[in-house]
Design a protein around this motif. Sequence first.
Motif, PDB file in Angstrom:
ATOM      1  N   ARG A  88       0.837  -1.212   0.000  1.00 26.94           N
ATOM      2  CA  ARG A  88       0.000   0.000   0.000  1.00 26.94           C
ATOM      3  C   ARG A  88       0.870   1.260   0.000  1.00 26.94           C
ATOM      4  NH1 ARG A  88      -4.011  -1.603   4.851  1.00 26.94           N
ATOM      5  NH2 ARG A  88      -5.301  -3.132   3.769  1.00 26.94           N
ATOM      6  N   VAL A  89       1.939   1.226   0.803  1.00 24.41           N
ATOM      7  CA  VAL A  89       2.859   2.375   0.841  1.00 24.41           C
ATOM      8  C   VAL A  89       3.482   2.568  -0.539  1.00 24.41           C
ATOM      9  CG1 VAL A  89       5.003   3.285   1.835  1.00 24.41           C
ATOM     10  CG2 VAL A  89       3.321   2.142   3.313  1.00 24.41           C
ATOM     11  N   ALA A  90       3.942   1.480  -1.151  1.00 26.64           N
ATOM     12  CA  ALA A  90       4.540   1.560  -2.491  1.00 26.64           C
ATOM     13  C   ALA A  90       3.533   2.091  -3.502  1.00 26.64           C
ATOM     14  CB  ALA A  90       5.058   0.187  -2.918  1.00 26.64           C
ATOM     15  N   ALA A  91       2.276   1.653  -3.401  1.00 24.93           N
ATOM     16  CA  ALA A  91       1.243   2.132  -4.333  1.00 24.93           C
ATOM     17  C   ALA A  91       0.956   3.609  -4.114  1.00 24.93           C
ATOM     18  CB  ALA A  91      -0.031   1.308  -4.158  1.00 24.93           C
ATOM     19  N   ALA A  92       0.933   4.049  -2.871  1.00 31.51           N
ATOM     20  CA  ALA A  92       0.681   5.468  -2.576  1.00 31.51           C
ATOM     21  C   ALA A  92       1.800   6.344  -3.121  1.00 31.51           C
ATOM     22  CB  ALA A  92       0.530   5.670  -1.065  1.00 31.51           C
ATOM     23  N   ILE A  93       3.019   5.810  -3.092  1.00 35.83           N
ATOM     24  CA  ILE A  93       4.174   6.549  -3.595  1.00 35.83           C
ATOM     25  C   ILE A  93       4.267   6.437  -5.119  1.00 35.83           C
ATOM     26  CG2 ILE A  93       6.714   6.516  -3.631  1.00 35.83           C
ATOM     27  CD1 ILE A  93       6.553   5.810  -0.609  1.00 35.83           C
TER      28      ILE A  93
ATOM     29  N   THR B 151      11.431   5.130  -1.389  1.00 33.24           N
ATOM     30  CA  THR B 151      12.763   5.682  -1.177  1.00 33.24           C
ATOM     31  C   THR B 151      12.655   6.613   0.032  1.00 33.24           C
ATOM     32  OG1 THR B 151      12.349   7.597  -2.569  1.00 33.24           O
ATOM     33  CG2 THR B 151      13.279   5.637  -3.653  1.00 33.24           C
ATOM     34  N   PRO B 152      13.771   6.975   0.647  1.00 27.93           N
ATOM     35  CA  PRO B 152      13.686   7.889   1.792  1.00 27.93           C
ATOM     36  C   PRO B 152      12.952   9.194   1.465  1.00 27.93           C
ATOM     37  CG  PRO B 152      15.848   6.892   1.712  1.00 27.93           C
ATOM     38  CD  PRO B 152      15.151   6.475   0.457  1.00 27.93           C
ATOM     39  N   ASP B 153      13.282   9.815   0.336  1.00 24.89           N
ATOM     40  CA  ASP B 153      12.629  11.075  -0.017  1.00 24.89           C
ATOM     41  C   ASP B 153      11.137  10.907  -0.238  1.00 24.89           C
ATOM     42  OD1 ASP B 153      14.975  12.570   0.155  1.00 24.89           O
ATOM     43  OD2 ASP B 153      15.485  12.244  -1.955  1.00 24.89           O
ATOM     44  N   SER B 154      10.743   9.806  -0.896  1.00 26.04           N
ATOM     45  CA  SER B 154       9.323   9.613  -1.171  1.00 26.04           C
ATOM     46  C   SER B 154       8.551   9.283   0.101  1.00 26.04           C
ATOM     47  CB  SER B 154       9.119   8.534  -2.232  1.00 26.04           C
ATOM     48  OG  SER B 154       9.589   7.278  -1.790  1.00 26.04           O
TER      49      SER B 154
ATOM     50  N   LYS C 250       4.731   3.150  14.244  1.00 26.86           N
ATOM     51  CA  LYS C 250       5.505   2.623  13.118  1.00 26.86           C
ATOM     52  C   LYS C 250       5.710   3.672  12.037  1.00 26.86           C
ATOM     53  CE  LYS C 250       4.634  -2.308  13.612  1.00 26.86           C
ATOM     54  NZ  LYS C 250       4.100  -3.519  12.979  1.00 26.86           N
ATOM     55  N   ALA C 251       4.722   4.540  11.837  1.00 26.21           N
ATOM     56  CA  ALA C 251       4.897   5.630  10.867  1.00 26.21           C
ATOM     57  C   ALA C 251       6.053   6.528  11.307  1.00 26.21           C
ATOM     58  CB  ALA C 251       3.603   6.428  10.731  1.00 26.21           C
ATOM     59  N   ALA C 252       6.118   6.813  12.597  1.00 28.81           N
ATOM     60  CA  ALA C 252       7.221   7.642  13.116  1.00 28.81           C
ATOM     61  C   ALA C 252       8.554   6.930  12.938  1.00 28.81           C
ATOM     62  CB  ALA C 252       6.979   7.967  14.593  1.00 28.81           C
ATOM     63  N   TYR C 253       8.591   5.618  13.152  1.00 23.46           N
ATOM     64  CA  TYR C 253       9.828   4.856  12.993  1.00 23.46           C
ATOM     65  C   TYR C 253      10.295   4.867  11.530  1.00 23.46           C
ATOM     66  CZ  TYR C 253       9.029   2.717  17.636  1.00 23.46           C
ATOM     67  OH  TYR C 253       8.845   2.490  18.970  1.00 23.46           O
ATOM     68  N   VAL C 254       9.369   4.644  10.603  1.00 20.48           N
ATOM     69  CA  VAL C 254       9.727   4.620   9.180  1.00 20.48           C
ATOM     70  C   VAL C 254      10.211   6.000   8.739  1.00 20.48           C
ATOM     71  CG1 VAL C 254       8.776   4.339   6.848  1.00 20.48           C
ATOM     72  CG2 VAL C 254       8.271   2.642   8.599  1.00 20.48           C
ATOM     73  N   LEU C 255       9.566   7.051   9.243  1.00 17.69           N
ATOM     74  CA  LEU C 255      10.010   8.412   8.912  1.00 17.69           C
ATOM     75  C   LEU C 255      11.391   8.701   9.502  1.00 17.69           C
ATOM     76  CD1 LEU C 255       6.665  10.379   9.238  1.00 17.69           C
ATOM     77  CD2 LEU C 255       8.081  10.186   7.177  1.00 17.69           C
ATOM     78  N   ASP C 256      11.646   8.223  10.720  1.00 13.75           N
ATOM     79  CA  ASP C 256      12.964   8.424  11.329  1.00 13.75           C
ATOM     80  C   ASP C 256      14.043   7.740  10.494  1.00 13.75           C
ATOM     81  OD1 ASP C 256      14.752   9.310  13.503  1.00 13.75           O
ATOM     82  OD2 ASP C 256      14.927   7.176  13.950  1.00 13.75           O
ATOM     83  N   LEU C 257      13.761   6.525  10.034  1.00 13.11           N
ATOM     84  CA  LEU C 257      14.709   5.817   9.169  1.00 13.11           C
ATOM     85  C   LEU C 257      14.969   6.617   7.899  1.00 13.11           C
ATOM     86  CD1 LEU C 257      16.332   3.294   8.273  1.00 13.11           C
ATOM     87  CD2 LEU C 257      14.168   2.368   7.396  1.00 13.11           C
ATOM     88  N   ALA C 258      13.901   7.119   7.262  1.00 20.45           N
ATOM     89  CA  ALA C 258      14.041   7.882   6.014  1.00 20.45           C
ATOM     90  C   ALA C 258      14.843   9.164   6.246  1.00 20.45           C
ATOM     91  CB  ALA C 258      12.666   8.205   5.447  1.00 20.45           C
ATOM     92  N   GLN C 259      14.557   9.855   7.350  1.00 21.13           N
ATOM     93  CA  GLN C 259      15.272  11.103   7.637  1.00 21.13           C
ATOM     94  C   GLN C 259      16.745  10.854   7.932  1.00 21.13           C
ATOM     95  OE1 GLN C 259      12.563  12.343  10.674  1.00 21.13           O
ATOM     96  NE2 GLN C 259      11.198  13.369   9.222  1.00 21.13           N
TER      97      GLN C 259
END
Length: 197
Positions: A21-26, A31-34, A52-61
Amino acid sequence: MALHIIGQQISATVAFIVFDRVAAAIGHIPTPDSVIALGAERLRECGLSRTKAAYVLDLAQRQTSGLIDIENMASLDDDEAIAVLTAVHGIGLWSAQTFLIHQLHRPDVLPAGDGGVRRAIREAWKLDELPAVGEVRDMATGWAPYRSYAAALLWRSLRPAGEPSDPKARALSREAKMTGSRTSSAAAPPPSHPRPA
């Protein structure tokens, strides 16, 4: 690594569905930027919890800022890679170890705290209860330097023969079976006698 975070404490089937779903939304593999552009609310709409959204964003940042370089960790030894990964919010020892096994293809990593590994040992060694994490570590010393392969064999021992070895193929196969059984039960004729409420 995002898939490992998403998959914490949920089934593989659900983890792949949420990741897709995340891949489809993007519109492509995240990727980190997306992921950063998608933002916390959209990640939650895809099925991630607030945490988990906060964790994934922390990883991307961390990836975009250069604090971590997921794409180029091959030069790090196992302990260094685990230290770098577990510095990210939401990545614990289990997630880091499974990343080393599945993405970095390290041959000598055993996630001793993994429930599947412990269940498989209990069944194979006919133990009365799950072995403690320390017991698993002690038992596994003789499996070095191939403990990742031992983990793979232990995980495989819990699945029926003939099941696909690829985790996503297994998850999709299970989902198709569940969807098929729901469809067939939904299409079944109503019972001839009303059931009590």
